[in-house]
Design a protein around this motif. Structure first.
Motif, PDB file in Angstrom:
ATOM      1  N   PHE B  28      -2.862  -1.497  -9.776  1.00 49.34           N
ATOM      2  CA  PHE B  28      -1.979  -2.505 -10.362  1.00 49.34           C
ATOM      3  C   PHE B  28      -0.968  -1.841 -11.292  1.00 49.34           C
ATOM      4  CE2 PHE B  28      -1.138  -5.714 -13.707  1.00 49.34           C
ATOM      5  CZ  PHE B  28      -0.537  -6.676 -12.912  1.00 49.34           C
ATOM      6  N   LEU B  29      -1.417  -0.848 -12.068  1.00 52.08           N
ATOM      7  CA  LEU B  29      -0.498  -0.163 -12.973  1.00 52.08           C
ATOM      8  C   LEU B  29       0.236   0.972 -12.275  1.00 52.08           C
ATOM      9  CD1 LEU B  29      -2.809   0.103 -16.098  1.00 52.08           C
ATOM     10  CD2 LEU B  29      -0.986  -1.529 -15.723  1.00 52.08           C
ATOM     11  N   GLY B  30      -0.437   1.616 -11.308  1.00 52.20           N
ATOM     12  CA  GLY B  30       0.117   2.826 -10.723  1.00 52.20           C
ATOM     13  C   GLY B  30       1.115   2.587  -9.610  1.00 52.20           C
ATOM     14  N   VAL B  31       0.887   1.570  -8.775  1.00 52.08           N
ATOM     15  CA  VAL B  31       1.716   1.399  -7.572  1.00 52.08           C
ATOM     16  C   VAL B  31       2.622   0.178  -7.705  1.00 52.08           C
ATOM     17  CG1 VAL B  31       1.588   1.676  -5.064  1.00 52.08           C
ATOM     18  CG2 VAL B  31      -0.399   2.162  -6.431  1.00 52.08           C
ATOM     19  N   SER B  32       2.966  -0.214  -8.934  1.00 53.60           N
ATOM     20  CA  SER B  32       3.769  -1.432  -9.079  1.00 53.60           C
ATOM     21  C   SER B  32       5.183  -1.136  -9.548  1.00 53.60           C
ATOM     22  CB  SER B  32       3.073  -2.394 -10.053  1.00 53.60           C
ATOM     23  OG  SER B  32       2.936  -1.804 -11.313  1.00 53.60           O
ATOM     24  N   LYS B  33       5.706   0.050  -9.184  1.00 58.37           N
ATOM     25  CA  LYS B  33       7.052   0.360  -9.665  1.00 58.37           C
ATOM     26  C   LYS B  33       8.122  -0.261  -8.782  1.00 58.37           C
ATOM     27  CE  LYS B  33       5.948   4.482 -12.234  1.00 58.37           C
ATOM     28  NZ  LYS B  33       5.125   5.586 -11.767  1.00 58.37           N
ATOM     29  N   LYS B  34       7.805  -0.429  -7.493  1.00 58.60           N
ATOM     30  CA  LYS B  34       8.787  -0.994  -6.559  1.00 58.60           C
ATOM     31  C   LYS B  34       8.128  -2.118  -5.768  1.00 58.60           C
ATOM     32  CE  LYS B  34      12.219   2.396  -6.041  1.00 58.60           C
ATOM     33  NZ  LYS B  34      11.664   3.710  -6.392  1.00 58.60           N
ATOM     34  N   VAL B  35       8.903  -3.162  -5.460  1.00 59.49           N
ATOM     35  CA  VAL B  35       8.335  -4.304  -4.745  1.00 59.49           C
ATOM     36  C   VAL B  35       7.820  -3.886  -3.365  1.00 59.49           C
ATOM     37  CG1 VAL B  35       8.835  -6.557  -3.761  1.00 59.49           C
ATOM     38  CG2 VAL B  35       9.701  -5.983  -5.999  1.00 59.49           C
ATOM     39  N   ASN B  36       8.555  -2.999  -2.675  1.00 61.62           N
ATOM     40  CA  ASN B  36       8.122  -2.587  -1.328  1.00 61.62           C
ATOM     41  C   ASN B  36       6.748  -1.938  -1.351  1.00 61.62           C
ATOM     42  OD1 ASN B  36      10.633  -3.317  -0.667  1.00 61.62           O
ATOM     43  ND2 ASN B  36      11.428  -1.255  -0.323  1.00 61.62           N
ATOM     44  N   THR B  37       6.603  -0.930  -2.230  1.00 63.64           N
ATOM     45  CA  THR B  37       5.315  -0.234  -2.265  1.00 63.64           C
ATOM     46  C   THR B  37       4.225  -1.175  -2.739  1.00 63.64           C
ATOM     47  OG1 THR B  37       6.099   0.655  -4.342  1.00 63.64           O
ATOM     48  CG2 THR B  37       6.023   2.161  -2.493  1.00 63.64           C
ATOM     49  N   ALA B  38       4.557  -2.073  -3.684  1.00 65.61           N
ATOM     50  CA  ALA B  38       3.546  -3.016  -4.166  1.00 65.61           C
ATOM     51  C   ALA B  38       3.071  -3.915  -3.036  1.00 65.61           C
ATOM     52  CB  ALA B  38       4.112  -3.853  -5.309  1.00 65.61           C
ATOM     53  N   ALA B  39       4.034  -4.376  -2.188  1.00 64.33           N
ATOM     54  CA  ALA B  39       3.643  -5.233  -1.076  1.00 64.33           C
ATOM     55  C   ALA B  39       2.795  -4.459  -0.075  1.00 64.33           C
ATOM     56  CB  ALA B  39       4.893  -5.798  -0.398  1.00 64.33           C
ATOM     57  N   GLY B  40       3.137  -3.182   0.150  1.00 70.58           N
ATOM     58  CA  GLY B  40       2.333  -2.359   1.048  1.00 70.58           C
ATOM     59  C   GLY B  40       0.914  -2.206   0.545  1.00 70.58           C
ATOM     60  N   MET B  41       0.795  -1.929  -0.762  1.00 70.78           N
ATOM     61  CA  MET B  41      -0.525  -1.805  -1.372  1.00 70.78           C
ATOM     62  C   MET B  41      -1.292  -3.112  -1.222  1.00 70.78           C
ATOM     63  SD  MET B  41      -2.319   0.362  -3.050  1.00 70.78           S
ATOM     64  CE  MET B  41      -3.965   0.186  -3.647  1.00 70.78           C
ATOM     65  N   GLY B  42      -0.596  -4.242  -1.473  1.00 68.12           N
ATOM     66  CA  GLY B  42      -1.242  -5.546  -1.331  1.00 68.12           C
ATOM     67  C   GLY B  42      -1.779  -5.751   0.079  1.00 68.12           C
ATOM     68  N   GLY B  43      -0.953  -5.393   1.075  1.00 68.68           N
ATOM     69  CA  GLY B  43      -1.390  -5.529   2.462  1.00 68.68           C
ATOM     70  C   GLY B  43      -2.637  -4.714   2.737  1.00 68.68           C
ATOM     71  N   ALA B  44      -2.645  -3.472   2.246  1.00 61.12           N
ATOM     72  CA  ALA B  44      -3.813  -2.612   2.466  1.00 61.12           C
ATOM     73  C   ALA B  44      -5.048  -3.188   1.789  1.00 61.12           C
ATOM     74  CB  ALA B  44      -3.522  -1.211   1.948  1.00 61.12           C
ATOM     75  N   VAL B  45      -4.861  -3.733   0.583  1.00 56.40           N
ATOM     76  CA  VAL B  45      -6.015  -4.300  -0.130  1.00 56.40           C
ATOM     77  C   VAL B  45      -6.556  -5.520   0.611  1.00 56.40           C
ATOM     78  CG1 VAL B  45      -6.718  -5.470  -2.248  1.00 56.40           C
ATOM     79  CG2 VAL B  45      -5.401  -3.397  -2.381  1.00 56.40           C
ATOM     80  N   ILE B  46      -5.648  -6.377   1.119  1.00 56.44           N
ATOM     81  CA  ILE B  46      -6.102  -7.549   1.883  1.00 56.44           C
ATOM     82  C   ILE B  46      -6.949  -7.092   3.064  1.00 56.44           C
ATOM     83  CG2 ILE B  46      -5.332  -9.436   3.381  1.00 56.44           C
ATOM     84  CD1 ILE B  46      -2.982  -9.861   1.571  1.00 56.44           C
ATOM     85  N   PHE B  47      -6.443  -6.100   3.790  1.00 51.61           N
ATOM     86  CA  PHE B  47      -7.128  -5.579   4.970  1.00 51.61           C
ATOM     87  C   PHE B  47      -8.516  -5.042   4.604  1.00 51.61           C
ATOM     88  CE2 PHE B  47      -7.618  -2.306   8.300  1.00 51.61           C
ATOM     89  CZ  PHE B  47      -7.418  -3.111   9.404  1.00 51.61           C
ATOM     90  N   VAL B  48      -8.562  -4.163   3.615  1.00 55.87           N
ATOM     91  CA  VAL B  48      -9.826  -3.492   3.283  1.00 55.87           C
ATOM     92  C   VAL B  48     -10.819  -4.456   2.641  1.00 55.87           C
ATOM     93  CG1 VAL B  48     -10.863  -1.758   1.799  1.00 55.87           C
ATOM     94  CG2 VAL B  48      -8.837  -1.210   3.088  1.00 55.87           C
ATOM     95  N   LEU B  49     -10.344  -5.302   1.727  1.00 61.87           N
ATOM     96  CA  LEU B  49     -11.275  -6.193   1.023  1.00 61.87           C
ATOM     97  C   LEU B  49     -11.936  -7.181   1.975  1.00 61.87           C
ATOM     98  CD1 LEU B  49      -9.912  -7.273  -2.445  1.00 61.87           C
ATOM     99  CD2 LEU B  49     -12.189  -6.596  -1.846  1.00 61.87           C
TER     100      LEU B  49
END
Lengths: 244, 190
Positions: B28-49
């Motif tokens: 949340f703190l590390g990968v939230s600098k850009k909306v694109n990367t944040a959305a990518g991280m969100g997608g990965a978290v949805i998938f894995v969780l």
């Protein structure tokens, strides 16, 4: 100073995991709603840290290098399970208030970080003292943050009323309840980080720089126990370069 | 059905995983600098969780319960770590486009406390396998909402003149605190 007291001094003051290294932020934010919760969480973590440091140091020549991280995780998870049952059995009230955060000690980056950077390279006795020092440093950090939040949020320290409350319109302290709730945790930590930024800048000017922050607040993967097998840090590094 | 909706809204918004439970703070703190990367991280978290809560629920219900209950922490963390590695390898081989979108974020999730936290929460609340999966999915959606909003705010913060002590992660934490207050408004929903 001999090596053992040096390790304890190092953990509590020089490389305090909460204030200086900024490690283990999940539990720091989540359980410091009161001083006693912070103390309980800190001591539970200390026990796990000391035991896992000891066992990992004993096994450091037996564990093959390639599977060391999974091996460390199994060791840590076993001790966490033991501590969880001890707390559940002997201090049920603490168990209720810490809840899910006790088993989550497994993923606390202090523990895997110390295993990786100290216990797997040093002999048993210094490793034990390293665990004690780091654990007590973490306990001190959590308790201090807990005291601040408890005073602001309820006017109490360790459950004892130190600031008389304003009742029936009389003169007294009106608790800022938000500080014991989730948003307060973020605000207190933000102030702590800001204070440390100032302290750090001053120390640098004096020519005695403090050790760098390592946890996720620094946006760095170096301290994470998984960093050796993680490929995601490539991305973090490139993002950093882009922003620079 | 009603129960599932309550679980979903509860874990996605009311008890948001980052803003009220403090799990998954690092990404949340590390990968939230850009909306694109944040959305990518969100997608990965949805998938894995979602996948991890399915697998851990099944393992708990059919293997661990009721005899080896006490092994849950050890088994869950190992299963999650192995699962993430396996998913990464599988995606690389079988679905390159998806791997290119999510791949770099997957390893970051291995020790993410949100994944273990959700698995333990499913056990603690005695959820069925279906409820567990819904809980995992909803928690991850909550994470994505929070991290994308945060990234949007951070892109704007870049242009502001912030006191030097608060530059970097301090101002991000203040922002997270304000977001947490905003999310408090949802607490009356359920």
């Amino acid at each position: 100073m001999n090596k053992c007291t040096e390790r304890i001094y190092n953990g509590i003051v020089k490389e305090n995991p909460t204030f200086i290294l900024m490690l283990g932020m999940c539990p720091t934010l989540a359980v410091t709603t009161s001083a006693i919760n912070g103390l309980g969480m800190g001591l539970s973590t200390t026990v796990v840290l000391v035991m896992s440091n000891m066992l990992i140091s004993v096994l450091r020549n037996i564990i093959p290098d390639k599977v060391r991280v999974p091996a460390f995780i199994v060791v840590v998870a076993s001790f966490v399970t033991i501590v969880q049952f001890l707390v559940q059995g002997f201090i049920p009230s603490l168990y209720d208030s810490l809840g899910i955060y006790i088993p989550l000690i497994v993923v606390n980056c202090i523990i895997l970080g110390r295993a990786e950077s100290y216990a797997s390279k040093n002999s048993v006795v210094p490793s034990i003292f390293d665990g004690i020092g780091m654990g007590l440093g973490f306990t001190v950090g959590l308790t201090c943050i807990g005291i601040v939040r408890e005073i602001l949020g309820a006017g109490q320290i360790f459950g004892a009323q130190v600031l008389p409350l304003a009742e029936n319109g009389g003169f007294g302290y009106t608790p800022i309840t938000i500080f014991v709730l989730a948003p307060g945790a973020f605000f207190v930590l933000a102030c702590l980080v800001a204070i440390m930024n100032v302290v750090r800048a001053k120390a640098e000017k004096k020519g005695k720089p403090l050790p760098a922050a390592q946890g996720c607040l620094a946006g760095d993967c170096a301290s994470c126990g998984q960093s050796s097998m993680c490929t995601g840090k490539v991305n973090a590094a490139s993002e950093k370069k882009e922003n620079a | 059905m009603k129960e599932l909706i309550i679980i979903a809204i509860g874990s996605a918004i009311v008890n948001n995983v980052v803003l009220s439970q403090f799990l998954g703070l690092c990404p949340f703190l590390g990968v939230s600098k850009k909306v694109n990367t944040a959305a990518g991280m969100g997608g990965a978290v949805i998938f894995v969780l979602t996948l991890a809560s399915l697998v851990t629920s099944i393992i708990y219900k059919f293997i661990l319960y009721p005899k080896y209950d006490y092994l849950q922490t050890i088994v869950f963390i190992l299963v999650i770590a192995a699962l993430v590695q396996f998913v990464e390898m599988f995606l690389k081989k079988a679905m390159p486009p998806l791997y290119n979108a999510l791949g770099v974020y997957l390893p970051l999730i291995t020790t993410n406390c949100a994944v273990l936290g959700v698995a333990l929460k499913n056990v603690q609340n005695n959820y069925s396998i279906l409820s567990g999966v819904v809980n995992g999915l909803a928690t991850a959606v909550g994470f994505t909402i929070a991290i994308v909003i945060m990234a949007g705010i951070r892109e704007k913060i870049e242009y502001n003149n912030i006191p030097s002590a608060f530059r970097g992660s301090a101002i991000v934490l203040v922002t997270a605190g304000l977001m947490a207050i905003a999310f408090f408004g949802f607490s009356g929903v359920i």
